[in-house]
Design a protein around this motif. Structure first.
Motif, mmCIF file in Angstrom:
data_model
loop_
_atom_site.group_PDB
_atom_site.id
_atom_site.type_symbol
_atom_site.label_atom_id
_atom_site.label_comp_id
_atom_site.label_asym_id
_atom_site.label_seq_id
_atom_site.Cartn_x
_atom_site.Cartn_y
_atom_site.Cartn_z
ATOM 1 N N THR A 27 2.382 5.892 -1.329
ATOM 2 C CA THR A 27 1.182 5.411 -0.660
ATOM 3 C C THR A 27 0.758 4.104 -1.325
ATOM 4 O O THR A 27 0.572 4.050 -2.548
ATOM 5 C CB THR A 27 0.033 6.423 -0.770
ATOM 6 N N ALA A 28 0.633 3.057 -0.526
ATOM 7 C CA ALA A 28 0.177 1.761 -1.017
ATOM 8 C C ALA A 28 -1.327 1.681 -0.818
ATOM 9 O O ALA A 28 -1.814 1.769 0.306
ATOM 10 C CB ALA A 28 0.875 0.638 -0.272
ATOM 11 N N VAL A 29 -2.068 1.519 -1.914
ATOM 12 C CA VAL A 29 -3.527 1.418 -1.855
ATOM 13 C C VAL A 29 -3.889 -0.049 -2.042
ATOM 14 O O VAL A 29 -3.595 -0.647 -3.078
ATOM 15 C CB VAL A 29 -4.190 2.281 -2.942
ATOM 16 N N ALA A 30 -4.515 -0.632 -1.035
ATOM 17 C CA ALA A 30 -4.791 -2.067 -1.047
ATOM 18 C C ALA A 30 -6.178 -2.327 -0.505
ATOM 19 O O ALA A 30 -6.923 -1.408 -0.135
ATOM 20 C CB ALA A 30 -3.734 -2.807 -0.227
ATOM 21 N N ARG A 31 -6.538 -3.617 -0.444
ATOM 22 C CA ARG A 31 -7.826 -4.002 0.112
ATOM 23 C C ARG A 31 -7.692 -5.379 0.759
ATOM 24 O O ARG A 31 -6.693 -6.073 0.566
ATOM 25 C CB ARG A 31 -8.903 -4.023 -0.973
ATOM 26 N N GLY A 32 -8.707 -5.762 1.528
ATOM 27 C CA GLY A 32 -8.755 -7.087 2.111
ATOM 28 C C GLY A 32 -7.604 -7.386 3.049
ATOM 29 O O GLY A 32 -7.128 -6.512 3.785
ATOM 30 N N ALA A 33 -7.150 -8.634 2.990
ATOM 31 C CA ALA A 33 -6.090 -9.079 3.889
ATOM 32 C C ALA A 33 -4.782 -8.337 3.636
ATOM 33 O O ALA A 33 -4.020 -8.079 4.577
ATOM 34 C CB ALA A 33 -5.881 -10.587 3.732
ATOM 35 N N ARG A 34 -4.538 -7.959 2.380
ATOM 36 C CA ARG A 34 -3.305 -7.224 2.077
ATOM 37 C C ARG A 34 -3.328 -5.852 2.744
ATOM 38 O O ARG A 34 -2.310 -5.390 3.273
ATOM 39 C CB ARG A 34 -3.135 -7.093 0.565
ATOM 40 N N LEU A 35 -4.474 -5.200 2.735
ATOM 41 C CA LEU A 35 -4.603 -3.910 3.406
ATOM 42 C C LEU A 35 -4.359 -4.060 4.903
ATOM 43 O O LEU A 35 -3.636 -3.246 5.509
ATOM 44 C CB LEU A 35 -5.996 -3.330 3.146
ATOM 45 N N ASP A 36 -4.929 -5.090 5.502
ATOM 46 C CA ASP A 36 -4.735 -5.308 6.940
ATOM 47 C C ASP A 36 -3.257 -5.505 7.256
ATOM 48 O O ASP A 36 -2.752 -4.955 8.247
ATOM 49 C CB ASP A 36 -5.523 -6.535 7.394
ATOM 50 N N ARG A 37 -2.569 -6.289 6.429
ATOM 51 C CA ARG A 37 -1.156 -6.550 6.684
ATOM 52 C C ARG A 37 -0.317 -5.275 6.533
ATOM 53 O O ARG A 37 0.571 -4.996 7.353
ATOM 54 C CB ARG A 37 -0.653 -7.628 5.726
ATOM 55 N N LEU A 38 -0.613 -4.499 5.512
ATOM 56 C CA LEU A 38 0.141 -3.250 5.307
ATOM 57 C C LEU A 38 -0.128 -2.256 6.432
ATOM 58 O O LEU A 38 0.786 -1.537 6.858
ATOM 59 C CB LEU A 38 -0.222 -2.640 3.950
ATOM 60 N N ARG A 39 -1.339 -2.198 6.908
ATOM 61 C CA ARG A 39 -1.640 -1.296 8.029
ATOM 62 C C ARG A 39 -0.888 -1.717 9.284
ATOM 63 O O ARG A 39 -0.475 -0.882 10.079
ATOM 64 C CB ARG A 39 -3.145 -1.282 8.286
ATOM 65 N N GLU A 40 -0.714 -3.018 9.435
ATOM 66 C CA GLU A 40 0.034 -3.517 10.586
ATOM 67 C C GLU A 40 1.525 -3.210 10.452
ATOM 68 O O GLU A 40 2.162 -2.762 11.407
ATOM 69 C CB GLU A 40 -0.167 -5.030 10.706
ATOM 70 N N ASP A 41 2.073 -3.412 9.255
ATOM 71 C CA ASP A 41 3.519 -3.238 9.048
ATOM 72 C C ASP A 41 3.910 -1.786 8.787
ATOM 73 O O ASP A 41 5.047 -1.386 9.077
ATOM 74 C CB ASP A 41 3.986 -4.088 7.863
ATOM 75 N N ARG A 42 2.997 -1.018 8.172
ATOM 76 C CA ARG A 42 3.289 0.357 7.716
ATOM 77 C C ARG A 42 4.496 0.372 6.803
ATOM 78 O O ARG A 42 5.260 1.345 6.749
ATOM 79 C CB ARG A 42 3.530 1.305 8.912
ATOM 80 N N ALA A 43 4.702 -0.716 6.087
ATOM 81 C CA ALA A 43 5.880 -0.846 5.220
ATOM 82 C C ALA A 43 5.681 -2.024 4.285
ATOM 83 O O ALA A 43 4.872 -2.920 4.551
ATOM 84 C CB ALA A 43 7.143 -1.057 6.053
ATOM 85 N N ILE A 44 6.432 -2.031 3.183
ATOM 86 C CA ILE A 44 6.592 -3.235 2.384
ATOM 87 C C ILE A 44 7.761 -3.989 2.997
ATOM 88 O O ILE A 44 8.856 -3.442 3.144
ATOM 89 C CB ILE A 44 6.900 -2.903 0.909
ATOM 90 N N VAL A 45 7.527 -5.232 3.380
ATOM 91 C CA VAL A 45 8.531 -6.018 4.087
ATOM 92 C C VAL A 45 8.978 -7.181 3.203
ATOM 93 O O VAL A 45 8.141 -7.923 2.665
ATOM 94 C CB VAL A 45 7.971 -6.569 5.416
ATOM 95 N N LEU A 46 10.288 -7.339 3.041
ATOM 96 C CA LEU A 46 10.839 -8.446 2.264
ATOM 97 C C LEU A 46 10.932 -9.695 3.133
ATOM 98 O O LEU A 46 10.882 -9.634 4.365
ATOM 99 C CB LEU A 46 12.225 -8.090 1.726
ATOM 100 N N THR A 47 11.106 -10.829 2.482
ATOM 101 C CA THR A 47 11.235 -12.088 3.216
ATOM 102 C C THR A 47 12.491 -12.125 4.071
ATOM 103 O O THR A 47 12.572 -12.901 5.026
ATOM 104 C CB THR A 47 11.234 -13.283 2.250
ATOM 105 N N ASP A 48 13.486 -11.291 3.735
ATOM 106 C CA ASP A 48 14.704 -11.248 4.561
ATOM 107 C C ASP A 48 14.611 -10.238 5.693
ATOM 108 O O ASP A 48 15.575 -10.009 6.421
ATOM 109 C CB ASP A 48 15.933 -10.976 3.695
ATOM 110 N N GLY A 49 13.428 -9.590 5.822
ATOM 111 C CA GLY A 49 13.210 -8.643 6.905
ATOM 112 C C GLY A 49 13.448 -7.193 6.552
ATOM 113 O O GLY A 49 13.089 -6.301 7.339
ATOM 114 N N ALA A 50 14.025 -6.916 5.389
ATOM 115 C CA ALA A 50 14.234 -5.522 4.975
ATOM 116 C C ALA A 50 12.884 -4.838 4.800
ATOM 117 O O ALA A 50 11.898 -5.457 4.387
ATOM 118 C CB ALA A 50 15.029 -5.472 3.680
#
Length: 281
Positions: A27-50
């Protein structure tokens, strides 16, 4: 295992990605813009798309008996999360950030039986438009051998130290001059002068002296060897390093962290830190 990463900047995101890829429930616990991005992706996303799917939360759920809560917020932010950590049903809580301060307060807050500390010395990472670019080298150090094994199995080579407090203070003494030089060269877009390098070398030596005076051996062993180099050689190395892109990138992160560490050292050794205060960016 069930894990939470509290603080999903570049370092926390790297651990969340690697642990999730290794099969752990993260579980990734975040706040602010990082939280919004993680909620959108539901994943940790690498720059290569993984992608590594993770659960996402804005706060740490105190009722969940996590096997591990990994706390990768910055030192000035830790007080804001201590109440949640104190109430958490987590079996183990590991703090992981730069500090020179005594660790007793954190240990007392969460209980000695579930407390440990680590440092991601081998993790080089950046977030670029919400995506993670990371390079993982040996160098991560923790105070608990069992978690060193877990992190190693997840692709983060990790060693242990019997004195993480001493290790953290040794590391701070080493990086304070480097970070401070970085701030200068990032602003100047040029390396430091030889005279300036002598000042930074003096601050480096003073930091090592303070760590030893506080009762710690310098760790790791290679740092103890480095501390014995002649001052002229240390000066030359710092002069050369100030001309590298790596140090310029380090300085681009800003002056807040070296200032914080210098202030912590000055508090621990108020009458011995003149050389360090002189390089405070």
């Amino acid at each position: 295992m069930k894990m939470a990463v509290l603080g999903t900047g570049a370092i926390g995101s790297t651990f969340a990605y690697q642990l999730a890829k290794a099969g752990h429930e993260v579980t990734a616990v975040a706040r602010g813009a990082r939280l919004d991005r993680l909620r959108e992706d539901r994943a940790i996303v690498l720059t290569d798309g993984a992608r590594a799917p993770v659960a996402v939360a804005g706060t740490l759920d105190p009722s969940v008996p996590y096997d591990l809560v990994l706390v990768t917020v910055l030192a000035p932010q830790v007080d804001s999360v201590l109440p949640a950590l104190r109430q958490s049903a987590a079996r183990h809580i590991m703090f992981m950030f730069n500090t020179f301060e005594p660790l007793d307060r954190l240990r007392d807050a969460v209980g000695a039986e579930r407390f440990s500390f680590g440092f991601p010395g081998g993790v080089l990472a950046h977030l670029i438009d919400g995506k993670l670019r990371r390079r993982i080298l040996p160098g991560t150090t923790v105070g608990d051998a069992a978690w060193a094994k877990v992190f190693g199995a997840a692709g983060i080579p990790t060693v242990t130290s019997a004195d993480m407090h001493g290790w953290l203070r040794s590391h701070a003494a080493m990086v304070i001059p480097l970070m401070s030089i970085g701030v200068v060269v990032a602003h100047r877009n040029a390396g430091i002068t030889w005279r300036e390098a002598r000042r930074y070398a003096a601050a480096l030596a003073q930091g090592f002296h303070i760590v030893r005076g506080l009762g710690h051996a310098l760790e790791p062993a290679v740092l103890a060897l480095f501390s014995r180099l002649p001052r002229t050689l240390t000066t030359g190395l710092l002069w050369l390093m100030s001309r590298t892109q790596e140090l310029r990138k380090l300085g681009a992160l800003g002056a807040a962290e070296p200032r914080m560490l210098i202030d912590m050292v000055a508090t621990a050794a108020p009458h011995q830190a003149a050389e360090l205060l002189a390089i405070r960016p």
